[in-house]
Design an enzyme around this catalytic site. Structure first.
Site, PDB file in Angstrom:
ATOM      1  N   LYS A  14       0.831  -1.212   0.000  1.00  0.00           N
ATOM      2  CA  LYS A  14       0.000   0.000   0.000  1.00  0.00           C
ATOM      3  C   LYS A  14       0.866   1.263   0.000  1.00  0.00           C
ATOM      4  O   LYS A  14       0.605   2.196  -0.752  1.00  0.00           O
ATOM      5  CB  LYS A  14      -0.921   0.021   1.239  1.00  0.00           C
ATOM      6  CG  LYS A  14      -1.925  -1.111   1.284  1.00  0.00           C
ATOM      7  CD  LYS A  14      -2.962  -0.910   2.380  1.00  0.00           C
ATOM      8  CE  LYS A  14      -2.396  -1.004   3.772  1.00  0.00           C
ATOM      9  NZ  LYS A  14      -1.938  -2.359   4.153  1.00  0.00           N
ATOM     10  N   ARG A  89      -9.511   0.708   9.106  1.00  0.00           N
ATOM     11  CA  ARG A  89      -8.965  -0.604   9.410  1.00  0.00           C
ATOM     12  C   ARG A  89      -9.929  -1.422  10.251  1.00  0.00           C
ATOM     13  O   ARG A  89      -9.665  -2.582  10.542  1.00  0.00           O
ATOM     14  CB  ARG A  89      -7.683  -0.404  10.203  1.00  0.00           C
ATOM     15  CG  ARG A  89      -6.447  -1.040   9.604  1.00  0.00           C
ATOM     16  CD  ARG A  89      -5.297  -0.684  10.498  1.00  0.00           C
ATOM     17  NE  ARG A  89      -4.086  -1.361  10.230  1.00  0.00           N
ATOM     18  CZ  ARG A  89      -3.080  -0.852   9.543  1.00  0.00           C
ATOM     19  NH1 ARG A  89      -3.184   0.314   8.990  1.00  0.00           N
ATOM     20  NH2 ARG A  89      -1.976  -1.542   9.418  1.00  0.00           N
ATOM     21  N   ARG A 123      11.281  -6.415   4.650  1.00  0.00           N
ATOM     22  CA  ARG A 123      11.155  -4.969   4.459  1.00  0.00           C
ATOM     23  C   ARG A 123      12.193  -4.199   5.288  1.00  0.00           C
ATOM     24  O   ARG A 123      12.446  -4.527   6.440  1.00  0.00           O
ATOM     25  CB  ARG A 123       9.743  -4.535   4.881  1.00  0.00           C
ATOM     26  CG  ARG A 123       9.492  -3.061   4.669  1.00  0.00           C
ATOM     27  CD  ARG A 123       8.051  -2.767   4.443  1.00  0.00           C
ATOM     28  NE  ARG A 123       7.232  -2.927   5.643  1.00  0.00           N
ATOM     29  CZ  ARG A 123       5.921  -2.710   5.652  1.00  0.00           C
ATOM     30  NH1 ARG A 123       5.305  -2.367   4.551  1.00  0.00           N
ATOM     31  NH2 ARG A 123       5.232  -2.880   6.748  1.00  0.00           N
ATOM     32  N   ARG A 156      11.357  -2.006  10.942  1.00  0.00           N
ATOM     33  CA  ARG A 156      10.348  -1.424  11.835  1.00  0.00           C
ATOM     34  C   ARG A 156      10.040  -2.416  12.953  1.00  0.00           C
ATOM     35  O   ARG A 156       9.963  -3.610  12.689  1.00  0.00           O
ATOM     36  CB  ARG A 156       9.063  -1.168  11.038  1.00  0.00           C
ATOM     37  CG  ARG A 156       9.081   0.129  10.281  1.00  0.00           C
ATOM     38  CD  ARG A 156       7.978   0.259   9.273  1.00  0.00           C
ATOM     39  NE  ARG A 156       6.694  -0.319   9.642  1.00  0.00           N
ATOM     40  CZ  ARG A 156       5.605  -0.263   8.876  1.00  0.00           C
ATOM     41  NH1 ARG A 156       5.658   0.370   7.712  1.00  0.00           N
ATOM     42  NH2 ARG A 156       4.484  -0.802   9.248  1.00  0.00           N
ATOM     43  N   ARG A 167      -0.097  -8.712  13.476  1.00  0.00           N
ATOM     44  CA  ARG A 167      -0.709  -7.798  12.498  1.00  0.00           C
ATOM     45  C   ARG A 167      -1.579  -8.562  11.507  1.00  0.00           C
ATOM     46  O   ARG A 167      -2.640  -8.085  11.119  1.00  0.00           O
ATOM     47  CB  ARG A 167       0.373  -7.018  11.750  1.00  0.00           C
ATOM     48  CG  ARG A 167       1.037  -5.987  12.646  1.00  0.00           C
ATOM     49  CD  ARG A 167       2.307  -5.489  12.035  1.00  0.00           C
ATOM     50  NE  ARG A 167       2.073  -4.622  10.899  1.00  0.00           N
ATOM     51  CZ  ARG A 167       2.983  -4.343   9.981  1.00  0.00           C
ATOM     52  NH1 ARG A 167       4.165  -4.892  10.051  1.00  0.00           N
ATOM     53  NH2 ARG A 167       2.697  -3.527   9.003  1.00  0.00           N
TER      54      ARG A 167
HETATM   55  P1  AMP Z   1       0.778   0.564   8.763  1.00  0.00           P
HETATM   56  O1  AMP Z   1       2.009   1.337   8.439  1.00  0.00           O
HETATM   57  O2  AMP Z   1      -0.429   1.012   8.020  1.00  0.00           O
HETATM   58  O3  AMP Z   1       0.996  -0.920   8.683  1.00  0.00           O
HETATM   59  O4  AMP Z   1       0.444   0.878  10.308  1.00  0.00           O
HETATM   60  C1  AMP Z   1       1.381   0.622  11.338  1.00  0.00           C
HETATM   61  C2  AMP Z   1       0.660   0.554  12.673  1.00  0.00           C
HETATM   62  O5  AMP Z   1      -0.004   1.792  12.958  1.00  0.00           O
HETATM   63  C3  AMP Z   1      -0.436  -0.504  12.760  1.00  0.00           C
HETATM   64  O6  AMP Z   1       0.073  -1.797  13.045  1.00  0.00           O
HETATM   65  C4  AMP Z   1      -1.288   0.056  13.897  1.00  0.00           C
HETATM   66  O7  AMP Z   1      -0.677  -0.161  15.154  1.00  0.00           O
HETATM   67  C5  AMP Z   1      -1.248   1.561  13.628  1.00  0.00           C
HETATM   68  N1  AMP Z   1      -2.349   1.971  12.724  1.00  0.00           N
HETATM   69  C6  AMP Z   1      -2.222   2.429  11.453  1.00  0.00           C
HETATM   70  N2  AMP Z   1      -3.414   2.719  10.930  1.00  0.00           N
HETATM   71  C7  AMP Z   1      -4.337   2.435  11.882  1.00  0.00           C
HETATM   72  C8  AMP Z   1      -5.741   2.501  11.937  1.00  0.00           C
HETATM   73  N3  AMP Z   1      -6.471   2.925  10.890  1.00  0.00           N
HETATM   74  N4  AMP Z   1      -6.361   2.131  13.093  1.00  0.00           N
HETATM   75  C9  AMP Z   1      -5.648   1.713  14.151  1.00  0.00           C
HETATM   76  N5  AMP Z   1      -4.313   1.600  14.166  1.00  0.00           N
HETATM   77  C10 AMP Z   1      -3.639   1.965  13.044  1.00  0.00           C
END
Ligand code: AMP
Length: 221
Positions: A14, A89, A123, A156, A167
């Site tokens: 994404k 999400r 990654r 990360r 996740r």
């Molecule tokens: P991502 O980079 O989108 O994978 O997001 C990294 C982390 O940020 C996720 O594992 C969540 O802990 C938090 N996060 C990102 N977007 C959301 C969301 N829409 N709702 C809740 N937590 C989020």
């Protein structure tokens, strides 16, 4: 107007795709994950609140996330469109979004789960500029260093093995339901992401150009 949501499991690509869309169509890439990671790196109250949640791979509370996105979408740069990456999400987030924004399409990034795990564990991220690399699919020119700014690449915390499992579990139990939610509304556009980036882009670009030609909905909120 291109106002889209990128939906798909973590690791589906994404972030990379959003950056490509941003460059081609000049619309902001709004990544809740990046916003939270930036906050977690600082000493603000939001940072304190989200740091351990991020490291575990769990989700930040809906109320906080929804308020953050609502505020972000009020900024002037979203008038010509936006890319939502990582939001919504959960079902409550998707329902709340209906109250303050109306995306024109949801791009559903489709990828088998084994491939998702392989992508996440390889990654590497630049902590300085946010550029994303992959040991196999997108290696940096100098091993361990960012091509764009030269900083040392890191894994990360939420790309560590335990967090990856969590996740993916969170995705299956809380986020996957959104596919049906948007399909019912006729907004879901499936995109096969198990192929080279150039092929994905060849399919996606004309689709987005079609959206761009559409005027924003007259009842836009
Ligand atoms: P991502 O980079 O989108 O994978 O997001 C990294 C982390 O940020 C996720 O594992 C969540 O802990 C938090 N996060 C990102 N977007 C959301 C969301 N829409 N709702 C809740 N937590 C989020």
């Amino acid at each position: 107007m291109i106002a889209i949501i990128l939906l798909g499991p973590p690791g589906a690509g994404k972030g990379t795709l959003a950056e490509e869309i941003k460059t081609a169509f000049h619309i902001p890439h709004i990544s809740t994950g990046s916003i939270f990671r930036e906050a977690a790196a600082g000493k603000t109250p939001l940072g304190e609140q989200v740091r351990s949640i991020l490291a575990s791979g769990g989700l930040v509370p809906d109320e906080l996330t929804i308020a953050l996105v609502r505020d972000r979408l009020k900024q002037g740069d979203t008038e010509r469109g936006y890319i939502l990456d990582g939001f919504p999400r959960t079902l409550p987030q998707a329902e709340a979004l209906e109250g303050f924004a109306r995306p024109g399409a949801v791009i559903n990034l489709c990828l088998p789960e084994e491939e998702v795990t392989a992508r996440l564990s390889g990654r590497r991220t630049c902590p300085a500029c946010g550029e994303i690399f992959h040991v196999r699919h997108r290696p940096s020119r100098k091993e361990g260093l960012c091509d764009r700014c030269g900083a040392g690449l890191t894994i990360r915390p939420d790309d560590e093995e335990g967090a990856i499992k969590n996740r993916l579990r969170v995705y299956r139990t809380q986020t996957a339901v959104l596919e049906g939610f948007y399909r019912e509304r006729g907004l879901c556009h499936d995109l096969d992401c198990h192929r080279p980036p150039a092929e994905i882009w060849k399919e996606l670009k004309p689709f987005l150009q079609g959206l761009e030609a559409d005027p924003p909905p007259s009842s836009s909120i």
